[in-house]
Design an enzyme around this catalytic site. Sequence first.
Site, PDB file in Angstrom:
ATOM      1  N   GLU A 124     -39.157   2.849 -13.910  1.00 47.59           N
ATOM      2  CA  GLU A 124     -39.867   3.094 -12.655  1.00 47.59           C
ATOM      3  C   GLU A 124     -40.123   4.595 -12.598  1.00 47.59           C
ATOM      4  O   GLU A 124     -39.225   5.377 -12.302  1.00 47.59           O
ATOM      5  CB  GLU A 124     -39.013   2.620 -11.471  1.00 47.59           C
ATOM      6  CG  GLU A 124     -39.742   2.674 -10.147  1.00 47.59           C
ATOM      7  CD  GLU A 124     -39.082   3.568  -9.118  1.00 47.59           C
ATOM      8  OE1 GLU A 124     -39.527   3.545  -7.967  1.00 47.59           O
ATOM      9  OE2 GLU A 124     -38.146   4.310  -9.451  1.00 47.59           O
ATOM     10  N   ASP A 150     -34.200   2.476 -12.145  1.00 46.19           N
ATOM     11  CA  ASP A 150     -34.715   3.033 -10.905  1.00 46.19           C
ATOM     12  C   ASP A 150     -34.747   4.564 -10.958  1.00 46.19           C
ATOM     13  O   ASP A 150     -33.897   5.201 -11.577  1.00 46.19           O
ATOM     14  CB  ASP A 150     -33.822   2.585  -9.738  1.00 46.19           C
ATOM     15  CG  ASP A 150     -34.207   3.251  -8.439  1.00 46.19           C
ATOM     16  OD1 ASP A 150     -35.305   2.959  -7.937  1.00 46.19           O
ATOM     17  OD2 ASP A 150     -33.438   4.100  -7.947  1.00 46.19           O
ATOM     18  N   LYS A 163      -6.022  -0.055  -4.653  1.00 50.32           N
ATOM     19  CA  LYS A 163      -6.734   1.223  -4.773  1.00 50.32           C
ATOM     20  C   LYS A 163      -5.853   2.154  -5.586  1.00 50.32           C
ATOM     21  O   LYS A 163      -4.743   1.803  -6.001  1.00 50.32           O
ATOM     22  CB  LYS A 163      -6.995   1.844  -3.395  1.00 50.32           C
ATOM     23  CG  LYS A 163      -8.016   1.128  -2.540  1.00 50.32           C
ATOM     24  CD  LYS A 163      -8.236   1.883  -1.228  1.00 50.32           C
ATOM     25  CE  LYS A 163      -9.146   1.097  -0.302  1.00 50.32           C
ATOM     26  NZ  LYS A 163      -9.304   1.745   1.011  1.00 50.32           N
ATOM     27  N   TRP A 171       0.820  -1.223   0.000  1.00 56.12           N
ATOM     28  CA  TRP A 171       0.000   0.000   0.000  1.00 56.12           C
ATOM     29  C   TRP A 171       0.853   1.273   0.000  1.00 56.12           C
ATOM     30  O   TRP A 171       0.433   2.314   0.510  1.00 56.12           O
ATOM     31  CB  TRP A 171      -0.970   0.013   1.196  1.00 56.12           C
ATOM     32  CG  TRP A 171      -1.883  -1.169   1.206  1.00 56.12           C
ATOM     33  CD1 TRP A 171      -1.721  -2.324   1.896  1.00 56.12           C
ATOM     34  CD2 TRP A 171      -3.099  -1.319   0.456  1.00 56.12           C
ATOM     35  NE1 TRP A 171      -2.752  -3.197   1.639  1.00 56.12           N
ATOM     36  CE2 TRP A 171      -3.625  -2.601   0.760  1.00 56.12           C
ATOM     37  CE3 TRP A 171      -3.799  -0.495  -0.429  1.00 56.12           C
ATOM     38  CZ2 TRP A 171      -4.809  -3.083   0.204  1.00 56.12           C
ATOM     39  CZ3 TRP A 171      -4.987  -0.985  -0.972  1.00 56.12           C
ATOM     40  CH2 TRP A 171      -5.479  -2.255  -0.652  1.00 56.12           C
TER      41      TRP A 171
END
EC number: 2.4.1.18
Length: 669
Positions: free
Chosen positions: A382, A328, A114, A82
């Site tokens: 929706e 949605d 990451k 890291w």
Amino acid sequence: METLNLIKNDPWLEPYADAINGRHKHASEKEAELTNKGKQTLSDFASGYLYFGLHRTDNGWVFREWAPNATQIFLIGTFNDWKEEKKYSLKRKANGNWEIKLPADAMKHGDLYKLMVHWDGGCGERIPAWTNRVVQDEQTKIFSAQVWAPEKPYKMKKKTFKAATDPLLIYECHIGMAQEEEKVGSYREFQEKILPRIAKDGYNCIQIMAIQEHPYYGSFGYHVSNFFAASSRFGTPEELKELIDTAHSMGIAVIMDIVHSHAVKNEVEGLGNFAGDPNQYFYPGARREHPAWDSLCFDYGKNEVIHFLLSNCKYWMEEYHFDGFRFDGVTSMLYYSHGLGEAFCNYGDYFNGHQDDNAICYLTLANRLIHQVNPKAITIAEEVSGMPGLAAKFEDGGYGFDYRMAMNIPDYWIKTIKEKIDEDWKPSSMFWEVTNRRQDEKTISYAESHDQALVGDKTIVFRLIDADMYWHMQKGDENYTVHRGIALHKMIRLLTASTINGGYLNFMGNEFGHPEWIDFPREGNGWSCKYARRQWNLVDNKNLAYHYLGDFDCAMLEVIKSVKNFQTTPIQEIWHNDGDQILAYMRKDLIFVFNFNPKQSFTDYGFLVPAGKYEVILNTDNPDYGGHGLTDDTVKHFTLSDPLYKKEKKEWLKLYIPARTAMVLKRGK
């Protein structure tokens, strides 16, 4: 300019022709821009997932990210403790893109990683926007991207699949809460335990919620952080692919509840402040935050954002073989107000300049793309406002959705149950509500969805029976409240499902009257999964009354599927009498008769119908479905001639109709 069919089909839209034509032109011009005036397809354009993110190459790895505001980016992970190292430093390319090429031994399958992103004035850890795998550490609860490159990736056995939409019968479900045990369920468990139930019940499509990775389980999957990552809390990508493959082998289509209406605010896990730029993906100013959802609103006016979202649609179809999407929060996308506080009383409310033309353009392009990738794909909106043209073809001036949710129907049923005594239920009002829709747009009808099952609301069965569910669902011990609830539950569903013009939807467990509400694990309940599961033992236990409702649901779907193209056959009202509380209508050779009267049964109640012999094929009063068995359904009903109606070829069908029952009769040859 030739008048679009959307306007031709509805003359009330003529005053708004300029706005409708303008939206149509906007989408056409944007598509031309993105496809370089047709030199490539929209599908070619929407292939960002093949370029961005982490990919294995013939001689190593390549990783790319779009971060125009970044000044420096490092890959950090378990492969370098890291730490920022020069050999893991990305190079800036054109158009705000960054890239790094690495040798094969630089990382391996399963490694966590990451980005460490630097910008003027700061830096921070970020999960890559295009990553396809995110996992959470059980101890620290920290999320990280994960290298996902298994030696033997899952290969789909069923390469091609065509969804059965005759009609579309959707089982809305959630992987994590599909299990009996008080825990988070898995893709594998759903495949092995739940798919066979759904197939046996007669549904031909599942709509899966909460697939895109979301940091907070209790958000029901609607606060998405990682749009290309299938939620790891349910298992691996390979297991989700196998689930979909297995569903296809059972003849079940799989659509995904996709969230492109907003994104979670999280900065480390999500896109909230990706490279020190809070507006990289989202609208600037007051439009950035959704006032009701505590989330961020995408900037649909940016080509890069359109690229990201369109690529997301294509990714789920190509990589996982999803058969389509239920979009949605469409209302929230369409209006600057997100639909909050709006009444939508007349057509002017849809064309008053308060609509987000960028979002309308994106939704139109999304439908264009999805059907380009798979012409048989299913898209459902929706949407609560009733925006005209949403489920009309693009060529006709619409947005291109295949279906829209008939959100008025569940609202109507809940309002009726809450506010009216049984004697005031009006069949004319019910029939109008379940058939009130635009003729050129198909809908998905439903009595209730997951919305009604959440804490703060109540399912239909819970509103009808309430606390008596705990004490009187034992067969033989049912009281009046339980008998009433069981009867109305069946009648409401039959009326809703038998009047569809597109499809029908049921939320997992509601078909058998699942008790209680859904409450996801949270601090307030001690992080318990007690109410975030489905108690299948209730419907499996033949000593309890729940199985009556489940068995009726199965029989009801069989009736609907017995008529070819049931959803397109005309609905012909035969009779309604609000005083008697009687309703009757016909679809092809089927007659549906309802007596909502709570007290009065009727003998020799007559209806004018095509002459012939009629046989009862479904009766809510059948003891097999928890009824009282007050009629003999083996009796064939022959119509009686009447000289007054000879020219119309109609005769009288006389029936005994018990109180609070419904029946379906089939005309014989």
